[in-house]
Structures are given as structure tokens and as C-alpha cells.
Design a protein around this motif. Structure first.
Motif, PDB file in Angstrom:
ATOM      1  N   HIS A 138     -10.282 -27.432 -50.609  1.00 32.13           N
ATOM      2  CA  HIS A 138      -8.877 -27.831 -50.423  1.00 32.13           C
ATOM      3  C   HIS A 138      -8.020 -27.265 -51.551  1.00 32.13           C
ATOM      4  O   HIS A 138      -7.305 -28.010 -52.220  1.00 32.13           O
ATOM      5  N   GLY A 139      -8.123 -25.945 -51.755  1.00 35.08           N
ATOM      6  CA  GLY A 139      -7.308 -25.289 -52.777  1.00 35.08           C
ATOM      7  C   GLY A 139      -5.833 -25.470 -52.409  1.00 35.08           C
ATOM      8  O   GLY A 139      -5.475 -25.424 -51.242  1.00 35.08           O
ATOM      9  N   ARG A 140      -5.018 -25.701 -53.426  1.00 29.30           N
ATOM     10  CA  ARG A 140      -3.597 -25.967 -53.172  1.00 29.30           C
ATOM     11  C   ARG A 140      -2.709 -24.890 -53.760  1.00 29.30           C
ATOM     12  O   ARG A 140      -2.977 -24.357 -54.839  1.00 29.30           O
ATOM     13  N   GLY A 141      -1.645 -24.571 -53.027  1.00 26.69           N
ATOM     14  CA  GLY A 141      -0.640 -23.645 -53.532  1.00 26.69           C
ATOM     15  C   GLY A 141       0.679 -24.367 -53.742  1.00 26.69           C
ATOM     16  O   GLY A 141       0.743 -25.598 -53.659  1.00 26.69           O
ATOM     17  N   ARG A 142       1.714 -23.612 -54.018  1.00 26.91           N
ATOM     18  CA  ARG A 142       3.049 -24.193 -54.192  1.00 26.91           C
ATOM     19  C   ARG A 142       3.545 -24.751 -52.868  1.00 26.91           C
ATOM     20  O   ARG A 142       3.089 -24.370 -51.812  1.00 26.91           O
ATOM     21  N   TRP A 186      -4.333 -23.172 -50.219  1.00 25.89           N
ATOM     22  CA  TRP A 186      -4.741 -21.913 -50.865  1.00 25.89           C
ATOM     23  C   TRP A 186      -6.185 -21.642 -50.448  1.00 25.89           C
ATOM     24  O   TRP A 186      -7.098 -22.348 -50.858  1.00 25.89           O
ATOM     25  N   ASP A 238       4.201 -15.215 -58.088  1.00 30.88           N
ATOM     26  CA  ASP A 238       3.193 -14.525 -57.273  1.00 30.88           C
ATOM     27  C   ASP A 238       3.016 -13.134 -57.859  1.00 30.88           C
ATOM     28  O   ASP A 238       3.990 -12.511 -58.287  1.00 30.88           O
ATOM     29  N   SER A 250     -10.634 -28.911 -55.226  1.00 32.45           N
ATOM     30  CA  SER A 250      -9.638 -28.080 -55.908  1.00 32.45           C
ATOM     31  C   SER A 250      -9.871 -28.215 -57.405  1.00 32.45           C
ATOM     32  O   SER A 250     -10.143 -29.323 -57.889  1.00 32.45           O
ATOM     33  N   THR A 251      -9.756 -27.123 -58.125  1.00 36.28           N
ATOM     34  CA  THR A 251      -9.951 -27.201 -59.581  1.00 36.28           C
ATOM     35  C   THR A 251      -8.848 -28.054 -60.227  1.00 36.28           C
ATOM     36  O   THR A 251      -9.076 -28.688 -61.257  1.00 36.28           O
ATOM     37  N   LYS A 310      -0.029 -10.149 -51.579  1.00 36.98           N
ATOM     38  CA  LYS A 310      -0.333 -11.081 -52.674  1.00 36.98           C
ATOM     39  C   LYS A 310      -1.777 -10.937 -53.153  1.00 36.98           C
ATOM     40  O   LYS A 310      -2.715 -10.966 -52.361  1.00 36.98           O
ATOM     41  N   ILE A 343      -0.171 -18.633 -58.819  1.00 38.59           N
ATOM     42  CA  ILE A 343      -0.274 -19.514 -59.989  1.00 38.59           C
ATOM     43  C   ILE A 343       0.416 -20.837 -59.664  1.00 38.59           C
ATOM     44  O   ILE A 343       1.505 -20.850 -59.090  1.00 38.59           O
ATOM     45  N   THR A 373      -8.727 -23.498 -63.219  1.00 37.94           N
ATOM     46  CA  THR A 373      -7.636 -24.238 -63.869  1.00 37.94           C
ATOM     47  C   THR A 373      -7.935 -24.300 -65.359  1.00 37.94           C
ATOM     48  O   THR A 373      -9.080 -24.541 -65.743  1.00 37.94           O
ATOM     49  N   GLY A 408      -5.342 -18.408 -58.972  1.00 36.72           N
ATOM     50  CA  GLY A 408      -6.207 -17.863 -57.937  1.00 36.72           C
ATOM     51  C   GLY A 408      -6.021 -16.353 -57.883  1.00 36.72           C
ATOM     52  O   GLY A 408      -4.904 -15.880 -57.662  1.00 36.72           O
ATOM     53  N   GLY A 449      -3.209 -23.529 -62.888  1.00 35.39           N
ATOM     54  CA  GLY A 449      -4.169 -23.160 -61.837  1.00 35.39           C
ATOM     55  C   GLY A 449      -3.920 -21.732 -61.385  1.00 35.39           C
ATOM     56  O   GLY A 449      -2.788 -21.364 -61.057  1.00 35.39           O
ATOM     57  N   GLN A 472     -13.325 -23.292 -53.122  1.00 37.10           N
ATOM     58  CA  GLN A 472     -12.571 -24.545 -53.056  1.00 37.10           C
ATOM     59  C   GLN A 472     -12.364 -24.896 -51.584  1.00 37.10           C
ATOM     60  O   GLN A 472     -11.968 -24.045 -50.785  1.00 37.10           O
TER      61      GLN A 472
HETATM   62  C1  BTN Z   1       0.524 -20.285 -54.931  1.00 41.14           C
HETATM   63  O1  BTN Z   1       0.653 -19.060 -54.900  1.00 41.14           O
HETATM   64  O2  BTN Z   1       1.067 -21.002 -54.079  1.00 41.14           O
HETATM   65  C2  BTN Z   1      -0.295 -20.890 -56.026  1.00 41.14           C
HETATM   66  C3  BTN Z   1      -1.764 -20.786 -55.740  1.00 41.14           C
HETATM   67  C4  BTN Z   1      -2.643 -21.372 -56.830  1.00 41.14           C
HETATM   68  C5  BTN Z   1      -4.108 -21.365 -56.431  1.00 41.14           C
HETATM   69  C6  BTN Z   1      -4.996 -21.808 -57.547  1.00 41.14           C
HETATM   70  S1  BTN Z   1      -6.699 -21.524 -57.207  1.00 41.14           S
HETATM   71  C7  BTN Z   1      -7.175 -22.491 -58.564  1.00 41.14           C
HETATM   72  C8  BTN Z   1      -6.238 -23.677 -58.628  1.00 41.14           C
HETATM   73  N1  BTN Z   1      -6.726 -24.766 -57.802  1.00 41.14           N
HETATM   74  C9  BTN Z   1      -5.937 -25.003 -56.747  1.00 41.14           C
HETATM   75  O3  BTN Z   1      -6.142 -25.881 -55.882  1.00 41.14           O
HETATM   76  N2  BTN Z   1      -4.885 -24.171 -56.769  1.00 41.14           N
HETATM   77  C10 BTN Z   1      -4.917 -23.286 -57.915  1.00 41.14           C
END
Ligand code: BTN
Length: 245
Positions: free
Chosen positions: A41-45, A50, A102, A14-15, A109, A113, A61, A132, A130, A39
Motif C-alpha cells: 500500500h505504497g502512498r503518493g501525494r 504508489w 516529481d 508502506s515504509t 516519471k 517524493i 523512508t 520511490g 519517503g 510495498q
Molecule cells: C508521489 O510522487 O506521489 C510520491 C511518491 C512517494 C513514494 C514513496 S515509496 C517509499 C515511501 N513509502 C510510501 O508509501 N510512499 C513513499
């Protein structure tokens, strides 16, 4: 401006995590950009995953030192949502904001952010913004998610070069976050005009229970003001569960 230095990777977990590692290694500086083509393991809220397939979006990021009190970090979300929504509108997409940040096109979507802070004790050292942005459809998005998301290419009929798009978005984010420091009221009123959540029914969680109400306003801290049958509730971003009609 933001984007110097730039740390670019083909794949990261994840960034956001990479930014935290760079901080620990004392390599993170104000305005640094961390960008990955995919990514794992990209993460969201709200701890959500993500999905960030290779080549399907802009996943990045920016780390910066905001001159905002740490309890106003949510306003960075607000300003950044406005910047990206305006960017997409300028490109001819009918973008709207869904509180807190969002960005939707045709109710789907296109961008998310996630703002996190790096603290040294109580001091906010860095804000990790961060972002996406979905650029292209991909079979690597899970099937059920594909119904809920869209991409720049699907909406605009073309896909700009990633580098051009990233530098334009970075500039917009930088400028809007500067306006935020000088005139938060201006950014908030712009946000409210773009926010499709106001006037809608929302479901939220408080003390382990689910409530519903109508979203009426966004306060000076960026929180959602919701009218329920018997009270006015002020929601932080983690409390929102769903936006209805
Ligand atoms: C969301 O809508 O829940 C937020 C999503 C944010 C995603 C971006 S992608 C770049 C950065 N790195 C992550 O792991 N998450 C954010």
C-alpha cells in the motif's frame, strides 16, 4: 549521515506507515532508514497509490529531525528533489523536476517524493522523507501507468546494485538537506534551474473550482507562483492538478 539504524523488509504496507509505527514504539531515531523490497500500500501525494512491485525499485523512508519551522516542510521536498535530480544527471540521465518534486526523464516519471511530519502537539518531531525510484520495468505496474513511468534501467541501459545506489542517494539527500538548513536560497535557485514546470500552463484547484495559469516562480516556502488572467496565485503542493504545455 543517514541510514543508521536501517530497518529492512521484504514486504511492507508502506515504509511511511512503518516509520510511524516505529515512532509509536519509540524505536525511531534521527537518521533511521526504513526500506522495503515491495510495498502493498505504497502512498503518493494527494492520497494516490504508489505502485511498488517487488524488486522494481528503491522504496524507502528516512526519518530525521529537521531544524526547520514546520510550515517550511515543503522545502525538504524541494531540496530532496534537487538531490535526486542531480544524482540522475550525474549518471547521464536527462532528468528534470516537475513541481513540487516529481523527477521525470523524457517526460516520464522515474521518481516520486512524499514528505510528511510527525508532530507532538505543534512541535515537528520527525520529518518522514519517503522516496520511490523506479529501477526496472515490471509487469506488476498497471498497463496504463506503464506509459507514464520509466525506470533507471530503461534510461541508462543498466541497473546498478540497489545497495550502492541507495547509499549514494542517501548521502546526496543528507548533504542537500544540510545545505537547506544553512542556505535555503542556494537550494531554491538550484531547484528553479532544474524545474521544467516554470513557464508551463498549469491547472489547479482552489475552493472546489479548477483554474489555469502559467507557472512563474517558486517562492521562499517552496510554493508555486502562478499567473492567471486576473491574479497571482500561490499554490501549495496539494492544489496542483496537472501541468500542461
Ligand atoms: C508521489 O510522487 O506521489 C510520491 C511518491 C512517494 C513514494 C514513496 S515509496 C517509499 C515511501 N513509502 C510510501 O508509501 N510512499 C513513499
Amino acid at each position: 549521515m543517514w541510514g543508521k539504524p536501517s530497518f529492512c523488509y521484504e514486504v511492507l504496507d508502506s515504509t511511511q506507515e512503518e516509520a510511524k509505527r516505529l515512532y509509536k514504539e519509540r524505536k525511531l531515531v534521527d537518521g533511521a532508514l526504513i526500506w522495503a523490497d515491495a510495498q502493498m500500500h505504497g502512498r503518493g501525494r494527494r492520497g494516490r497509490k504508489w505502485f511498488s512491485p517487488k524488486g522494481a525499485g528503491l522504496w524507502f523512508t528516512v526519518a530525521f529531525k529537521p531544524s526547520l519551522p514546520s510550515d517550511k516542510l515543503q522545502l525538504v521536498n524541494i531540496a530532496s528533489g534537487v538531490a535526486i535530480c542531480n544524482f540522475l544527471l550525474r549518471k547521464g540521465l536527462k532528468a528534470v523536476l516537475k513541481w513540487p518534486n516529481d523527477v521525470l526523464v523524457r517526460m516520464k516519471k522515474i521518481c516520486g517524493i512524499l514528505t510528511e511530519g510527525i508532530f507532538n502537539g505543534k512541535d515537528l518531531e520527525f520529518c518522514l522523507l519517503g522516496v520511490g525510484v523506479n529501477l526496472k520495468p515490471s509487469e506488476d505496474f498497471p498497463l496504463e501507468l506503464r506509459k507514464e513511468i520509466t525506470s533507471f534501467q530503461e534510461e541508462a541501459g543498466y541497473c546498478p546494485s540497489k545497495g550502492d545506489m541507495l547509499s549514494e542517494i542517501l548521502q546526496d539527500l543528507y548533504l542537500k538537506n544540510r545545505v537547506l538548513q544553512e542556505n535555503p536560497g542556494e537550494v531554491l535557485s538550484e531547484y528553479k534551474k532544474l524545474c521544467g514546470t516554470l513557464g508551463k500552463k498549469v491547472f489547479f484547484e482552489k475552493g472546489g473550482e479548477i483554474f489555469e495559469g502559467i507557472a512563474r516562480d517558486v517562492d521562499e516556502m517552496g510554493r508555486l507562483v502562478v499567473e492567471t488572467v486576473d491574479s497571482l496565485e500561490v499554490l501549495s503542493s496539494e492544489m496542483l492538478i496537472k501541468v500542461g504545455e
